[in-house]
Design a protein around this motif. Structure first.
Motif, mmCIF file in Angstrom:
data_model
loop_
_atom_site.group_PDB
_atom_site.id
_atom_site.type_symbol
_atom_site.label_atom_id
_atom_site.label_comp_id
_atom_site.label_asym_id
_atom_site.label_seq_id
_atom_site.Cartn_x
_atom_site.Cartn_y
_atom_site.Cartn_z
ATOM 1 N N VAL A 67 39.635 22.457 27.647
ATOM 2 C CA VAL A 67 38.338 22.440 27.136
ATOM 3 C C VAL A 67 37.354 23.114 27.954
ATOM 4 O O VAL A 67 37.039 22.742 28.974
ATOM 5 C CB VAL A 67 37.782 21.111 26.712
ATOM 6 N N TYR A 68 36.910 24.275 27.487
ATOM 7 C CA TYR A 68 35.877 25.191 28.302
ATOM 8 C C TYR A 68 34.502 24.804 27.307
ATOM 9 O O TYR A 68 34.411 25.088 26.206
ATOM 10 C CB TYR A 68 36.359 26.523 28.292
ATOM 11 N N ARG A 69 33.558 24.681 28.242
ATOM 12 C CA ARG A 69 32.237 24.090 27.736
ATOM 13 C C ARG A 69 31.630 25.259 26.680
ATOM 14 O O ARG A 69 31.086 25.280 25.853
ATOM 15 C CB ARG A 69 31.300 23.951 28.908
ATOM 16 N N GLY A 70 31.941 26.467 27.233
ATOM 17 C CA GLY A 70 31.479 27.642 26.297
ATOM 18 C C GLY A 70 32.227 27.860 25.120
ATOM 19 O O GLY A 70 31.779 28.828 24.441
ATOM 20 N N SER A 71 33.366 27.249 24.890
ATOM 21 C CA SER A 71 34.155 27.473 23.540
ATOM 22 C C SER A 71 33.685 26.594 22.418
ATOM 23 O O SER A 71 33.930 25.364 22.559
ATOM 24 C CB SER A 71 35.602 27.223 23.910
ATOM 25 N N GLY A 111 43.942 17.865 31.330
ATOM 26 C CA GLY A 111 44.804 16.818 31.545
ATOM 27 C C GLY A 111 45.811 16.915 33.027
ATOM 28 O O GLY A 111 46.009 18.204 33.203
ATOM 29 N N VAL A 112 46.277 15.968 33.328
ATOM 30 C CA VAL A 112 47.097 16.106 34.489
ATOM 31 C C VAL A 112 48.589 15.241 34.466
ATOM 32 O O VAL A 112 48.512 14.158 33.993
ATOM 33 C CB VAL A 112 46.331 15.903 35.866
ATOM 34 N N LYS A 113 49.511 15.817 34.894
ATOM 35 C CA LYS A 113 50.690 14.714 35.067
ATOM 36 C C LYS A 113 50.925 14.654 36.431
ATOM 37 O O LYS A 113 51.095 15.629 37.331
ATOM 38 C CB LYS A 113 51.937 15.442 34.424
ATOM 39 N N TYR A 114 51.268 13.441 37.054
ATOM 40 C CA TYR A 114 51.637 13.346 38.480
ATOM 41 C C TYR A 114 52.985 12.965 38.673
ATOM 42 O O TYR A 114 53.414 12.072 37.995
ATOM 43 C CB TYR A 114 50.588 12.017 38.797
ATOM 44 N N LYS A 156 40.884 12.788 33.045
ATOM 45 C CA LYS A 156 40.907 14.270 33.261
ATOM 46 C C LYS A 156 40.685 14.490 34.460
ATOM 47 O O LYS A 156 40.041 13.792 35.386
ATOM 48 C CB LYS A 156 39.855 14.904 32.355
ATOM 49 N N ILE A 157 41.026 15.846 34.967
ATOM 50 C CA ILE A 157 40.970 16.523 36.263
ATOM 51 C C ILE A 157 40.210 17.459 36.109
ATOM 52 O O ILE A 157 40.341 18.424 35.050
ATOM 53 C CB ILE A 157 42.277 16.759 36.856
ATOM 54 N N ASN A 158 39.349 17.968 37.151
ATOM 55 C CA ASN A 158 38.175 19.193 37.123
ATOM 56 C C ASN A 158 38.971 20.157 37.983
ATOM 57 O O ASN A 158 39.490 19.909 39.213
ATOM 58 C CB ASN A 158 37.120 18.643 37.694
ATOM 59 N N MET A 159 39.405 21.121 37.433
ATOM 60 C CA MET A 159 40.179 22.413 38.055
ATOM 61 C C MET A 159 39.176 23.512 38.969
ATOM 62 O O MET A 159 38.375 23.784 38.345
ATOM 63 C CB MET A 159 41.082 23.239 37.086
ATOM 64 N N ALA A 201 51.133 18.818 37.517
ATOM 65 C CA ALA A 201 50.835 19.797 36.670
ATOM 66 C C ALA A 201 49.768 19.556 35.725
ATOM 67 O O ALA A 201 49.395 18.425 35.326
ATOM 68 C CB ALA A 201 52.206 19.753 35.400
ATOM 69 N N VAL A 202 48.894 20.709 35.548
ATOM 70 C CA VAL A 202 47.632 20.630 35.090
ATOM 71 C C VAL A 202 47.734 21.293 33.881
ATOM 72 O O VAL A 202 48.520 22.614 33.689
ATOM 73 C CB VAL A 202 46.530 20.748 36.008
#
Length: 794
Positions: free
Chosen positions: A218-222, A509-512, A522-525, A579-580
């Motif tokens: 999800v991109y804020r500008g989209s 999303g993130v898989k650990y 959620k994770i911030n990239m 994995a993100v």
């Protein structure tokens, strides 16, 4: 009769000029504040209300319900088509993807003109023009933006780029990458719209077919805008959206993801997403404007009734000569009308004079002109009539009610002109308002100072951000970095996507540790090279830094990431795989960063991962040593221009970008400071009226006291103890009101200051000092009067 009223009114005003000037000054301040606040509130309430179908236009927003609820104004790219294909609810659906700070050049122009557009560009689907009412002046509305590499521009952009030439068919090159042919001209966008881009490109030109299938990014500008069918309700559409996560997400993610509809008229005010100003701030400002107007009317009432004793004989003579009570009442209303009209003219002048300052402060286009809309003249008319009857009715009734014999004998009592009690209540009300505003100013200023001085978890001082032109060229970026590192006065250089704290965030999303399911949070990239930590001075609490690499191999995570995994030891995650972005980016965790604030204090800290990837280095951050700043910046510009000669050089300081997080808060602070000052000034005028009334009432008492040996300080204390008592009562009322109101304001900050008792002591101290200055002049004048004159007063 009416002409006679106004002729006599003018004579009386001319006879008592000092009081008339004070009244005009006080009323003009109150009316001008009311005009400016009305214009400000009306301007913001008008945002995007000009669209014909505004009640059916919505934006689909995204929410994540995990340990916390987080929100984004953006939506996954494939959602638009899914909503359109899965349901028969929308008349039109359009995707809108915007990018800021875009380079636009004009290939084929004599000097190859280049423009850096801060508001950027937007890729839009053709349906966008059917949903919104942005009139097309040139071009075919049925075919424009249907094909790839087509562009729409506004009149302003057309004139800026091509002057008087016909822009249709001209070519725009975006970021020196792709050419777009101008197919249409839009009328200039109005100031009261939240869409600021003035260059619209066909959505078919946007690369990224993978993004059209990615439900996790999800991109804020989209954005995704929909125009619902006429007979479809908001509730029906929201209910339909609940089915999308169940269909397109799995592994528990269907419970995390949620989509909602945001009305178009809510976008400007919803600060939980990307709204500019909270609607409650506007109502608070409206309330302040009303209070300032009321305090101005209170002043008029106080001063007018203080003068009543001086006009007792005039009223007595008029009544003996046959004037009726109604005539005397309307005579005073006529005087009030003359003063109010003068005050309104002065207020309008004050508003016109100060409006450019407010527009610069707010970066807005607010108007207070009388002939461009019906709202402003109607509002001014209502204000004038309200002030005339609010300010003039009570003094008019008091004067008209004098008994002629007692008036001629100068035996009008304090009770007959309203007494001190009412005036005390009015002054208490004025200073209650003043102290509430002063407490608000101190708390807002303290919160802003806290945001500026608090430890953010990184260094923001003396860091310059220089954009990297797109698409990123790895060789040029490394050349730029190496050359910059050779400059004396530069300590560190890092290539990155964005600095640690930014309004442009990308969550996913993130898989650990090879777990089959995505985590419920959620994770911030963030993307940055091996110098990212040293440039921003972000410490590691476990593991090591990432190694130099052009691709994603290793990750750094923060302490919040560890906490969300319910692990107590940061070292436990080192060496684990993650994995993100829908399994798109994979690697090994090599270190854990100390937590830092990646957004403003309005938001909670988030789980963060930092990874290397040259393709996402859009920014170069430079840490300066603070010496010879201008010389160093000149060298930076030269090297950047040598590396990217076909682009326009620009830069910004990181601490300025941090300050932009609190832009609206700073604006509110300045507005409250201005209105607070005016409230205090008007309150002082009211206090002056009360002391004037007391001086007239206590004239003989003061004379007797002086004959009996009372000193000037003793006489001053007679007045001083009165206003001290009133200020204390006002403070007792104001303190809980301010505590409640500012507590609500601070709730918008996840990290905030406490409301301490020192703030309230400061507020009453400031009010006491200002009020003392007002009382001192009038009371000293009464104290030094000759006793013989005082004792002759009947």
């Amino acid at each position: 009769m009416l002409k006679n009223y106004f002729k006599i009114a003018w004579r009386n005003i001319s006879k008592h000029r000092p009081f008339a000037l004070i009244n005009v000054f006080g009323l003009s301040l109150g009316i001008s504040c009311a005009l400016l606040i009305f214009a400000l509130v009306n301007y913001h309430l008008s945002f995007d209300t000009f669209h014909i179908n505004k009640d059916r236009i919505y934006r689909i927003t995204t929410e994540w319900h995990d340990d916390l609820i987080s929100r984004s104004p953006g939506a996954p790219r494939p959602l638009a088509k899914a909503f359109e294909n899965d349901f028969d609810l929308a008349e039109k659906v359009a995707r809108f993807v915007s990018y800021g700070n875009t380079l636009v050049s004009l290939p084929g122009s004599p000097d190859n003109k280049k423009f850096q557009e801060e508001d950027g560009i937007a890729y839009v689907e053709p349906a966008f023009l059917s949903i919104f009412d942005y009139p097309l002046l040139q071009g075919n509305p049925k075919t424009v933006l249907q094909q790839a590499n087509e562009a729409l521009i506004t009149e302003r952009i057309a004139k800026k780029y091509f002057r008087n030439e016909n822009p249709i068919g001209k070519v725009l090159k975006i970021n020196n990458e792709a050419d777009y042919v101008v197919k249409g001209i839009l009328r200039n966008l109005p100031a009261n719209t939240d869409i600021k881009q003035e260059i619209f490109l066909s959505f078919h030109s946007l690369n990224g077919t993978d993004e059209d299938k990615n439900w996790y990014g999800v991109y804020r500008g989209s954005k995704c805008y929909v125009l619902l069918n006429k007979h479809v309700s908001y509730q029906q559409a929201v209910a339909a959206l609940t089915a999308l996560p169940k269909k397109y997400y799995e592994g528990g993610q269907e419970k995390v993801w949620k989509f909602n509809l945001q009305p178009l008229t809510d976008i400007h005010f919803n600060t939980a997403f990307d709204g500019y100003i909270n609607r409650s701030y506007l109502w608070a400002l409206s309330f302040i404007g009303l209070l300032l107007l009321l305090t101005a009317c209170i002043n008029f009432t106080n001063l007018a009734t203080a003068q009543a004793m001086n006009r007792a004989k005039e009223v007595g003579i008029r009544k003996v000569l046959g004037s009726k009570r109604k005539q005397l009442f309307w005579q005073f209303i006529a005087e009030t009308t003359v003063i109010t009209l003068f005050a309104a003219i002065v207020a309008y002048g004050i508003a016109l004079t100060t409006l450019p300052i407010i527009n610069r402060l707010l970066q807005s286009e607010i108007h207070v002109t009388l002939f461009t809309s019906w709202q402003m003249p109607l509002f001014i008319g209502v204000v004038i009539l309200s002030v005339i009857f609010l300010a003039g009715s009570y003094p008019g009734l008091v004067l008209a009610g004098f008994k002629p014999i007692r008036a001629l004998q100068s035996k009008i009592s304090q009770k007959e002109i309203g007494g001190l009690s009412l005036r005390r209540i009015l002054v208490i009300g004025q200073f209650t308002i003043s102290q509430v505003l002063i407490i608000g100013i101190i708390i807002i200023a303290s919160q802003m100072r806290y945001a500026q001085e608090a430890d953010l978890g990184f260094d923001k001082e003396a860091i310059v951000n220089v954009p990297i032109p797109l698409p990123g060229d790895a060789t040029k970026m490394k050349t730029l970095k190496n050359r910059l590192e050779q400059i004396n006065g530069i300590r560190h250089v890092t290539l990155n996507f964005r600095p640690p704290a930014t309004s442009s965030n990308s969550t996913t999303g993130v898989k650990y540790d090879n777990r089959p399911e995505t985590e419920t949070w959620k994770i911030n990239m963030k993307f940055g090279d091996e110098n990212y930590l040293s440039t921003f001075d972000i410490p590691l609490v476990a593991g090591r830094n990432v190694l130099p690499s052009d691709t994603i191999r290793e990750f750094l995570v923060n302490e919040t990431f560890v906490k969300k995994l319910n692990l107590s030891n940061a070292a436990d995650v080192v060496g684990k795989k993650i994995a993100v972005n829908g399994d798109g980016y994979k690697g090994v965790i090599v270190g854990v960063m100390k937590d830092f604030y990646n957004q403003s204090f309005h938001a909670e800290k988030e789980a963060i991962c930092l990874m290397t990837w040259t393709a996402y280095y859009f920014n170069c951050s430079i840490k300066l040593d603070g010496k010879q700043m201008s010389q160093v910046m000149s060298s930076v510009e030269q090297i950047w221009s040598d590396t990217y000669p076909e682009y326009v050089y620009s830069y910004d300081f990181f601490d300025d970008a941090i300050a932009e997080f609190y832009e609206v808060d700073h604006i509110i602070l300045r507005l409250v400071q201005g209105f607070g000052f005016i409230a205090i000034l008007i309150g002082c005028l009211g206090l002056y009226g009360l002391i004037s009334f007391m001086a007239l009432h206590k004239t003989k008492e003061i004379g007797v006291r002086k004959v009996l040996g009372a000193s000037i300080p003793h006489i001053l204390w007679i007045f001083g103890k009165e206003f001290t008592k009133l200020l204390l009562i006002a403070f007792i009322i104001a303190a809980p009101m301010a505590w409640w109101g500012m507590g609500r304001y601070l709730q918008d900050f996840s990290y905030r200051i406490p409301i301490s008792w020192e703030i309230f002591i400061s507020a009453i101290g400031i009010t006491f000092i200002v009020a003392s200055s007002t009382v001192a002049y009038r009371s000293y004048k009464a104290a030094i009067a000759k006793p013989i004159k005082s004792l002759r007063t009947e």
